[in-house]
Design an enzyme around this catalytic site. Structure first.
Site, short mmCIF file in Angstrom:
data_model
loop_
_atom_site.label_atom_id
_atom_site.label_comp_id
_atom_site.label_asym_id
_atom_site.label_seq_id
_atom_site.Cartn_x
_atom_site.Cartn_y
_atom_site.Cartn_z
N THR A 126 9.01 21.44 -16.20
CA THR A 126 8.77 22.84 -16.68
C THR A 126 8.22 23.44 -15.21
OG1 THR A 126 7.34 24.49 -17.48
CG2 THR A 126 6.62 22.16 -17.45
N ASP A 127 8.30 24.74 -14.96
CA ASP A 127 7.67 25.36 -13.90
C ASP A 127 6.06 25.56 -13.78
OD1 ASP A 127 7.68 27.48 -15.80
OD2 ASP A 127 8.35 29.19 -14.73
N LYS A 158 2.97 17.58 -18.64
CA LYS A 158 4.27 17.30 -18.10
C LYS A 158 4.09 17.06 -16.73
CE LYS A 158 7.54 18.86 -19.55
NZ LYS A 158 8.74 18.16 -20.57
P1 NAD Z 1 10.50 22.40 -28.67
O1 NAD Z 1 9.22 22.26 -29.02
O2 NAD Z 1 11.46 23.57 -28.97
O3 NAD Z 1 11.40 21.02 -29.05
C1 NAD Z 1 10.88 19.79 -28.80
C2 NAD Z 1 11.74 18.66 -29.65
O4 NAD Z 1 11.04 17.45 -29.36
C3 NAD Z 1 11.53 18.76 -31.03
O5 NAD Z 1 12.79 18.77 -31.73
C4 NAD Z 1 10.51 17.61 -31.51
O6 NAD Z 1 10.87 17.18 -32.94
C5 NAD Z 1 10.86 16.79 -30.54
N1 NAD Z 1 10.05 15.57 -30.48
C6 NAD Z 1 8.57 16.14 -30.14
N2 NAD Z 1 7.85 14.88 -29.95
C7 NAD Z 1 8.65 13.81 -30.24
C8 NAD Z 1 8.66 12.33 -30.08
N3 NAD Z 1 7.36 11.86 -29.68
N4 NAD Z 1 9.58 11.65 -30.03
C9 NAD Z 1 10.91 12.37 -30.43
N5 NAD Z 1 11.15 13.73 -30.42
C10 NAD Z 1 9.99 14.50 -30.28
O7 NAD Z 1 10.81 22.33 -27.15
P2 NAD Z 1 11.76 23.24 -26.10
O8 NAD Z 1 11.20 24.64 -25.94
O9 NAD Z 1 12.95 22.93 -26.68
O10 NAD Z 1 11.49 22.42 -24.91
C11 NAD Z 1 12.38 21.24 -24.51
C12 NAD Z 1 11.87 20.71 -23.11
O11 NAD Z 1 11.95 21.57 -22.18
C13 NAD Z 1 10.15 20.19 -23.13
O12 NAD Z 1 10.35 19.16 -22.39
C14 NAD Z 1 9.65 21.32 -22.19
O13 NAD Z 1 8.34 21.04 -21.70
C15 NAD Z 1 10.94 21.80 -21.40
N6 NAD Z 1 10.90 23.12 -20.96
C16 NAD Z 1 10.80 24.00 -21.93
C17 NAD Z 1 10.75 25.59 -21.52
C18 NAD Z 1 10.74 26.92 -22.55
O14 NAD Z 1 10.82 27.93 -22.16
N7 NAD Z 1 10.79 26.47 -24.01
C19 NAD Z 1 10.92 25.89 -20.17
C20 NAD Z 1 11.12 24.94 -19.27
C21 NAD Z 1 11.04 23.43 -19.65
O1 DAU Z 2 7.55 28.20 -18.18
C1 DAU Z 2 8.22 27.26 -18.81
C2 DAU Z 2 7.15 27.26 -20.35
O2 DAU Z 2 7.43 28.49 -20.87
C3 DAU Z 2 7.63 25.86 -20.72
O3 DAU Z 2 7.15 24.90 -20.14
C4 DAU Z 2 6.82 26.12 -22.07
O4 DAU Z 2 7.13 24.81 -22.85
C5 DAU Z 2 7.12 27.13 -22.94
O5 DAU Z 2 6.41 27.19 -24.45
C6 DAU Z 2 6.80 28.46 -22.29
O6 DAU Z 2 5.22 28.62 -22.27
P1 DAU Z 2 4.62 29.80 -22.15
O7 DAU Z 2 3.35 29.81 -22.36
O8 DAU Z 2 4.93 30.96 -20.88
O9 DAU Z 2 5.40 30.60 -23.42
P2 DAU Z 2 4.91 31.48 -24.77
O10 DAU Z 2 5.89 32.03 -25.53
O11 DAU Z 2 3.72 30.62 -25.51
O12 DAU Z 2 4.19 32.56 -23.90
C7 DAU Z 2 4.81 33.53 -23.20
C8 DAU Z 2 3.63 34.70 -22.52
O13 DAU Z 2 3.58 35.35 -23.69
C9 DAU Z 2 2.45 34.11 -22.31
O14 DAU Z 2 1.99 34.74 -21.01
C10 DAU Z 2 1.47 34.02 -23.25
C11 DAU Z 2 2.18 35.56 -23.94
N1 DAU Z 2 2.07 35.34 -25.64
C12 DAU Z 2 2.46 34.29 -26.18
C13 DAU Z 2 2.39 34.55 -27.67
C14 DAU Z 2 3.03 33.31 -28.54
C15 DAU Z 2 1.38 36.46 -26.09
O15 DAU Z 2 1.13 37.64 -25.32
N2 DAU Z 2 1.23 36.32 -27.40
C16 DAU Z 2 1.84 35.59 -28.38
O16 DAU Z 2 1.52 35.54 -29.63
#
Ligand code: NAD
Ligand code: DAU
Length: 340
Positions: A126-127, A158
């Site tokens: 992740t960033d 991470k």
């Molecule tokens: P998510 O929370 O939606 O999904 C995580 C998945 O991993 C779930 O299906 C969960 O059951 C599984 N999991 C968790 N712990 C586990 C374990 N111990 N063994 C097996 N499975 C397990 O997450 P996401 O938002 O899809 O993120 C996926 C990946 O991408 C993560 O590594 C996160 O750090 C990275 N990432 C996410 C974002 C974002 O914006 N969501 C951005 C950049 C990177």
């Molecule tokens: O940048 C990549 C990351 O983006 C991933 O590595 C993480 O797994 C993913 O969850 C996400 O992290 P953020 O913390 O940026 O995402 P989130 O959706 O939780 O929040 C986005 C922004 O919105 C952050 O500045 C917090 C704010 N926020 C979030 C929630 C849930 C609110 O203002 N209100 C809220 O209720």
């Protein structure tokens, strides 16, 4: 036929990646390894469960025996590790599980790769490992050379995993790649995250909780563009390298909330400013020059289109999220947002 183990494939990005890969490569076998935490949902994979090129295995990436058994059975060519605890707010409440899954889980998977051999181990990072950028310096971006400088237990876990991946490359010669992507949005996004939470609250005419002043900036990317980037990296990326993924699409949180309200025809009076997140990162912004120059990747979905598609998906798939918000997640929501 290539075999790819996709961990965390029942989650948001992993689920989208499973669908993308099965559609694109009719001769690949995709094996999803996921222990179905609160964030994992088999309904995300429902339409591929009967696909002969797909296998779902319910197991924890920290469970050495289960992981090694799966490798022995399948002898995968590649592993793409999405499995993680991913929500920053939860990491602030309870860091322990983040360290276990995100760091030790990564170690277990790489140990299995060493033992059975692998063409590529890809770490989905992740960033957030770069920390944050100031709000008043729009000229600054994260490059692959930006020092690791984490803020939350989530990002620290991470970053620790990334360092371990680098160590397994240098020490054991494991063929690894790492990608660091900005915030994703799109279908199957768990309702605890900003965009789905705001869509669902707006649909219910519930307050939309903006942390602090709503001024923090995130760099949003449509999830399919992230999947395409990972597909390119695992096939054409250079072993040992890190690739940043992001589409120069920075928005403040309040801008995002207002776009959603406008799209749904709801009043801005629903916006409620609540206590800020502890250690809240101010701004993320990716410089994607490397992945563009080396692999030709560019984001394809414009935010105006992607957000419309996403909102439409939540309107057309109420069954998927209604079950989530009426279950265990309801207790989490009440704990985190009542009295904030
Ligand atoms: P998510 O929370 O939606 O999904 C995580 C998945 O991993 C779930 O299906 C969960 O059951 C599984 N999991 C968790 N712990 C586990 C374990 N111990 N063994 C097996 N499975 C397990 O997450 P996401 O938002 O899809 O993120 C996926 C990946 O991408 C993560 O590594 C996160 O750090 C990275 N990432 C996410 C974002 C974002 O914006 N969501 C951005 C950049 C990177
Ligand atoms: O940048 C990549 C990351 O983006 C991933 O590595 C993480 O797994 C993913 O969850 C996400 O992290 P953020 O913390 O940026 O995402 P989130 O959706 O939780 O929040 C986005 C922004 O919105 C952050 O500045 C917090 C704010 N926020 C979030 C929630 C849930 C609110 O203002 N209100 C809220 O209720």
């Amino acid at each position: 036929m290539k075999k790819i183990i996709v961990t965390g494939g029942a989650g948001f990005i992993g689920g989208n990646f499973v669908h993308y890969m099965l559609k694109k490569y009719s001769d690949y076998k995709i094996i999803c390894l996921d222990c179905l935490t609160y964030a994992g949902n088999l309904e995300t994979l429902e339409i591929v469960l009967d696909n002969p090129n797909f296998r779902f295995v319910k197991a924890d990436i920290t469970d050495r025996e289960a992981v090694f058994k799966l490798f022995e059975e399948e002898h995968p060519d590649m592993v793409v590790n999405f499995a993680a605890e991913s929500h920053v707010d939860r990491s602030i409440e309870n860091p322990g599980i983040f360290l276990k899954t995100n760091i030790l889980g990564t170690q277990t998977l790489m140990d299995a790769c060493r033992r059975f051999g692998i063409e590529r181990y890809h770490q989905v990072s992740t960033d957030e490992v770069y920390g944050d950028l100031p709000l008043d310096r729009p000229d600054l971006f994260f490059t692959e050379e930006t020092p690791i400088h984490t803020s939350s237990p989530y990002s620290a876990s991470k970053a620790s995993a990334d360092l371990l991946v680098g160590a397994y490359y240098r020490t054991y010669g494991l063929p690894v790649t790492i990608s660091r992507c900005s915030n994703n949005y799109g279908p199957y996004h768990f309702p605890e995250k900003l965009i789905p939470l705001m869509i669902i609250n707006a649909l219910h005419n519930k307050p939309l909780p903006a942390y602090g002043k709503g001024e923090n900036v995130r760099d949003w990317l449509y999830v399919e563009d992230h999947c395409k980037a990972i597909d390119l990296i695992i096939h054409k990326g250079t072993v040992g390298e890190v690739y940043n993924i992001g589409g120069h699409n920075e928005k403040t949180n309040i801008e995002i909330v207002k776009i959603i309200l406008k799209e749904l025809g709801k009043s801005e009076e629903l916006i409620t400013y609540v206590t800020d997140r502890k250690g809240h990162d101010l701004r993320y912004a990716i410089d994607p020059t490397k992945i563009h120059n080396e692999l030709g990747w560019l984001p394809e979905t414009k935010f105006e289109d992607g957000i419309k598609k996403t909102i439409r998906w939540y309107l057309n798939n109420k069954g998927w999220w209604e079950k989530i918000i009426s279950g265990e997640y309801k207790n989490y929501y009440e704990k985190m947002y009542v009295d904030k």
